[in-house]
Design a protein around this motif. Structure first.
Motif, PDB file in Angstrom:
ATOM      1  N   VAL A 138      -9.301   1.974  -2.701  1.00 51.77           N
ATOM      2  CA  VAL A 138      -8.694   0.952  -3.730  1.00 51.77           C
ATOM      3  C   VAL A 138      -9.672   0.519  -4.773  1.00 51.77           C
ATOM      4  O   VAL A 138      -9.115   0.775  -6.055  1.00 51.77           O
ATOM      5  CB  VAL A 138      -8.318  -0.349  -2.766  1.00 51.77           C
ATOM      6  CG1 VAL A 138      -7.726  -1.354  -3.694  1.00 51.77           C
ATOM      7  CG2 VAL A 138      -7.488  -0.039  -1.686  1.00 51.77           C
ATOM      8  N   TYR A 182      -2.968  -5.684  -4.148  1.00 52.14           N
ATOM      9  CA  TYR A 182      -3.140  -5.344  -2.763  1.00 52.14           C
ATOM     10  C   TYR A 182      -4.484  -6.000  -2.617  1.00 52.14           C
ATOM     11  O   TYR A 182      -4.660  -6.625  -1.576  1.00 52.14           O
ATOM     12  CB  TYR A 182      -3.320  -3.977  -2.514  1.00 52.14           C
ATOM     13  CG  TYR A 182      -3.533  -3.597  -1.318  1.00 52.14           C
ATOM     14  CD1 TYR A 182      -2.600  -3.927  -0.057  1.00 52.14           C
ATOM     15  CD2 TYR A 182      -4.674  -3.062  -0.853  1.00 52.14           C
ATOM     16  CE1 TYR A 182      -2.833  -3.239   1.100  1.00 52.14           C
ATOM     17  CE2 TYR A 182      -5.157  -2.567   0.523  1.00 52.14           C
ATOM     18  CZ  TYR A 182      -4.136  -2.854   1.554  1.00 52.14           C
ATOM     19  OH  TYR A 182      -4.425  -2.321   2.972  1.00 52.14           O
ATOM     20  N   PHE A 202      -5.165   5.519   1.688  1.00 54.80           N
ATOM     21  CA  PHE A 202      -4.388   5.073   2.260  1.00 54.80           C
ATOM     22  C   PHE A 202      -4.196   5.455   3.690  1.00 54.80           C
ATOM     23  O   PHE A 202      -3.822   4.740   4.857  1.00 54.80           O
ATOM     24  CB  PHE A 202      -3.007   5.584   1.541  1.00 54.80           C
ATOM     25  CG  PHE A 202      -1.642   5.386   2.551  1.00 54.80           C
ATOM     26  CD1 PHE A 202      -1.019   4.071   2.378  1.00 54.80           C
ATOM     27  CD2 PHE A 202      -0.982   6.230   3.041  1.00 54.80           C
ATOM     28  CE1 PHE A 202       0.081   3.649   3.037  1.00 54.80           C
ATOM     29  CE2 PHE A 202       0.306   6.030   3.809  1.00 54.80           C
ATOM     30  CZ  PHE A 202       0.668   4.739   3.684  1.00 54.80           C
ATOM     31  N   LEU A 238      -2.536  -1.747  -6.772  1.00 51.58           N
ATOM     32  CA  LEU A 238      -3.829  -1.871  -5.966  1.00 51.58           C
ATOM     33  C   LEU A 238      -4.483  -3.154  -6.189  1.00 51.58           C
ATOM     34  O   LEU A 238      -5.146  -3.567  -5.310  1.00 51.58           O
ATOM     35  CB  LEU A 238      -4.761  -0.553  -6.397  1.00 51.58           C
ATOM     36  CG  LEU A 238      -4.496   0.797  -5.930  1.00 51.58           C
ATOM     37  CD1 LEU A 238      -5.311   1.616  -6.370  1.00 51.58           C
ATOM     38  CD2 LEU A 238      -4.272   0.797  -4.340  1.00 51.58           C
ATOM     39  N   SER A 261       0.826  -1.044   0.048  1.00 51.06           N
ATOM     40  CA  SER A 261       0.050  -0.056  -0.024  1.00 51.06           C
ATOM     41  C   SER A 261       0.914   1.258  -0.099  1.00 51.06           C
ATOM     42  O   SER A 261       0.389   2.426  -0.517  1.00 51.06           O
ATOM     43  CB  SER A 261      -0.850  -0.003   1.094  1.00 51.06           C
ATOM     44  OG  SER A 261      -0.333  -0.305   2.400  1.00 51.06           O
TER      45      SER A 261
END
Lengths: 262, 524
Positions: B286, B251, B316, B248, B208
């Motif tokens: 995200v 993630y 974030f 992203l 991230s």
């Protein structure tokens, strides 16, 4: 020899003798009237659901706070107590964050604050071959001091002698990988605010399993990146030579052309 | 021109107010301690100075190592134009994180202790070392800019010859501590909510941080364009946006795999305060920017790019605050004090001010010819396309974010999951029925003129209380720890208030003057 403390909640009358003895021997002010552990109350008999529960540092066998402290201000001594060296502490408070039993407290209102908690009288008593002040003054023998193994044997014996009088569990034998401070109770521990700390072992291994990989990351990562840089750079240089942008001398001499434009 | 001048002075006023408040808050912090300057407690020992200033600050500066690696190790030339401002931002970011730590540490003058007092088992120890070393690396990476300005050719050559090892070292150190900030929370499985606790926290923090660091590069390029009239590098920024989408995506997949693997996926679909914050982080920070940036039409429009980058950054920030504050045990007891906010704002403003100063006086932007004091001479004057809409969008997102976060954070969970337990537990014993082993009798020898010695018996004194409470007397000046010394009371003082007379005054207990024989035994 690793010492410990066994507190039997079926015997505790809640007289606070231990709490007061602690304040007396450690010179802690009595002014707070606190009903829980605090920076100047290192042990306290809490009343919960009609049960008197003496709270204090558990003195884990593998303390989370000790592994958390970046400057090794907290230390597990061979004799059992987890102690604190004030002159090392930077005040990051990671120990307070980390402790699964929520024991260490901070002197929030001081401009030179310390982390405070029970140190099992390691300097004033244990180092002199005496028992801590708290266990000495207990009029009910509810909290006793001794060799941890012997205390576990005593606790087992008490449960065996009076199976109806206790829950069949010695809190602290396995919790957080084992603690020097042990408890017996007739009421399930989960009903008395005892933390359901992990019985799968000590906490420090959670982060150590990650930290111990660092040398590998550094070694492999460093070599890998240098290799990538070398290959790519070499290709670019060769291509420039092929295209006539660089002479071979320039390319393979001591030239630093690739860094000129940083 | 006029417009720009008034704008500049507006921001100067804002900065001025922030500094005044910040300085006052600093005074409060260092005169009243953490207790006076923060709402931190033993139950909640880390607040926004850690959660925002450190965790978010370090994460947003991650662009530094990513761009350095891209330019110098992977030799992707086109990113070179942004490498200097990004390294400057990273250097400033880390320096300010250290400033924030000076506020948060209880004993800031000992900040150097981890360098000589080692504990390799501590995550915090590793973070301390990595952040220290990386700040030095960043200073060296930035140093060519300063050295160029002052034409220190020899030193410049030395730094350049070390540049590749420096960059590699920087990437390694960043990888370690970006992830280690997550590892800090691996130690608290019982305190961090199941939506965030994971042994993979270091991996999540690292990934991230890359996405947020790159989004910050885009964000900052737009701000620089506004502030310095510096032409944008649209192609470079769009490439970064593509990378962000991929990062992203990785993630997102990892996050949900991990939740499912630990059996906590249901938490994401069970209504709670944490669920709202979780979807704020994942949905707005995200999924939405991924969708937006995936579309070429959005990605290649300035507003679209800027807005998406902003979403990534806000997401974030929320994700870091979720781990460090709202997802932690006892978070409902904490809301930052004004001093905590004032210090944080002042530090952020300080970062902007130093950046603007550096950009004006050092060759930060581009490799064009540079004249000190006059900004970048041949920067293209930029059309004002990026103004109204984008600025509005910026404030809209920021305000909505802050309000929503505040509301969600303050929403008390009243689902009744914690039923209050019955007042009394069913006990199998009554400890009060046992015979207490009270201390032995204490005999006070007779003094001059005394009718005889006095024996103090605990049995007589404890029984008069319903429930034994040793502090009733011992907290009042009678030592509880036996000293082993003879405890005789100086002759004639027995009746005084610090002795028997304290209670035996005819009110709390029978008076002393009545009947000598009841206490003083006649001598045989």
């Amino acid at each position: 020899m690793s010492f410990g403390i066994l507190t039997d909640l079926t015997k505790c009358v809640g007289c606070q003798a231990c709490a007061w003895a602690c304040k007396e021997i450690n010179g802690l002010p009595a002014d707070d009237g606190a009903k829980k552990l605090a920076a100047n109350t290192w042990t306290f008999v809490e009343q919960r659901r009609g049960v008197s529960i003496r709270r204090q540092c558990m003195h884990c066998l593998e303390p989370t706070c000790v592994s958390a402290c970046p400057v090794a201000a907290l230390e597990k001594t061979e004799t059992g107590p987890v102690i604190y060296q004030e002159d090392r502490c930077i005040g990051c408070r990671y120990c307070i964050m980390a402790c699964p039993f929520e024991i260490p407290k901070y002197e929030w209102d001081s401009v030179q604050p310390r982390v405070q908690k029970c140190i099992m009288c390691y300097d004033k008593r244990i180092a002199r071959g005496e028992q801590p002040a708290c266990t000495e003054v207990c009029p009910a023998q509810a909290t006793i001091f001794g060799n941890r193994e012997k205390l576990i044997a005593i606790a087992r014996q008490r449960i065996a002698d009076n199976p109806g009088g206790y829950v069949d569990h010695i809190y602290g034998v396995q919790e957080a990988g084992g603690t020097s401070v042990l408890y017996l109770s007739d009421v399930p521990f989960s009903e008395l605010g005892f933390k359901t700390a992990s019985k799968n072992g000590a906490y420090p291994k959670l982060t150590w399993e990650i930290l111990r990989k660092i040398p590998n990351v550094v070694g492999v990562g460093g070599v890998l990146m240098f290799g990538i840089w070398w290959i790519i750079n070499r290709r670019i240089t060769l291509e420039k030579v092929r295209n006539g942008e660089l002479s071979e001398d320039e390319a393979f001499g001591a030239s630093r052309h690739e860094e000129e434009a940083i | 021109m006029n417009l720009q001048n008034t704008k500049l002075s507006f921001w100067k006023v804002v900065a001025g107010i922030a500094f005044v408040l910040g300085i006052y808050a600093t005074f409060v912090r260092f005169t009243q301690g953490l207790g006076g300057a923060t709402n931190l407690t033993d139950e909640f020992p880390w607040g926004i100075w850690i959660g925002f200033d450190v965790l978010v600050g370090v994460g947003l500066a991650a662009g530094g190592f990513v761009i350095a690696a891209t330019v110098h190790i992977f030799n992707l030339e086109k990113f070179k134009v942004i490498s200097r401002p990004v390294i400057l931002t990273a250097f400033l970011g880390y320096s300010l994180v250290i400033v924030a730590l000076l506020f948060d540490l209880g004993r800031p003058h000992r900040i150097w202790h981890p360098l000589i007092m080692w504990n390799p088992h501590s995550v915090m120890f590793e973070v301390a070392w990595c952040v220290t070393l990386y700040t030095i690396v960043l200073a060296l990476e930035f140093s060519p800019i300063v050295l160029e300005k002052f034409k220190l050719k020899k030193t410049l050559r030395l730094v350049r010859s070390l540049f590749i090892p420096l960059v590699i070292l920087g990437v390694l150190l960043s990888t370690l501590h970006q992830s280690s900030l997550g590892t800090l929370y691996v130690l608290v499985p019982d305190k961090l909510h199941g939506l965030w606790y994971s042994p993979l926290l270091p991996v999540f923090f690292f990934i991230s941080a890359i996405a947020a660091g790159l989004a910050m590069v885009i964000f900052e390029s737009f701000l620089s364009q506004r502030a310095f009239n510096k032409k944008l590098e649209p192609e470079v920024l769009v490439s970064l946006a593509r990378v962000i989408v991929v990062v992203l995506a990785v993630y997102l997949v990892l996050k949900f795999q991990d939740l499912a693997g630990r059996g906590n996926l249901t938490l994401a679909f069970t209504m709670s305060r944490e669920m709202v914050l979780f979807w704020g982080e994942i949905g707005l920070g995200v999924v939405l920017p991924m969708v937006l940036l995936f579309s070429a039409r959005v990605r290649e429009r300035e507003e679209g790019l800027f807005f998406s980058a902003l979403l990534v950054i806000v997401g974030f920030v929320v994700s870091r605050l979720n781990v460090s504050i709202t997802g932690m045990l006892n978070s409902e007891t904490y809301f930052p004090k004004w001093t905590e906010i004032a210090v944080t704002v002042a530090i952020v403003v300080l970062g902007f001010v130093i950046f603007v100063y550096a950009a004006k006086h050092f060759p930060v932007f581009g490799l064009e010819k540079f004249e000190p004091g006059k900004g970048v001479p041949n920067a293209k004057t930029y059309s004002p396309a990026f103004s109204g809409n984008v600025v509005l969008a910026f404030w809209a997102v920021l305000l909505t974010g802050i309000i929503a976060y505040g509301m969600a954070a303050n929403h008390v969970n009243n689902n009744g999951q914690n039923k209050p337990p019955a007042l009394y537990a069913a006990r199998s014993v009554d400890p009060l029925e046992q015979e207490l082993q009270l201390p032995k009798n204490i005999v006070f020898p007779a003094g001059e003129d005394s009718p005889g010695p006095v024996t103090f018996s605990h049995e007589n004194h404890v029984l008069i209380q319903e429930r034994p409470d040793c502090t009733a007397c011992h907290a009042g000046g009678y030592a509880i720890i036996a000293t082993g010394e003879s405890s005789s009371i100086p002759a004639g003082t027995m009746h005084e208030v610090h002795s028997c007379g304290k209670c035996h005054n005819g009110e709390q207990a029978f008076g002393i003057e009545d009947d000598c024989e009841s206490c003083h035994q006649a001598e045989d």
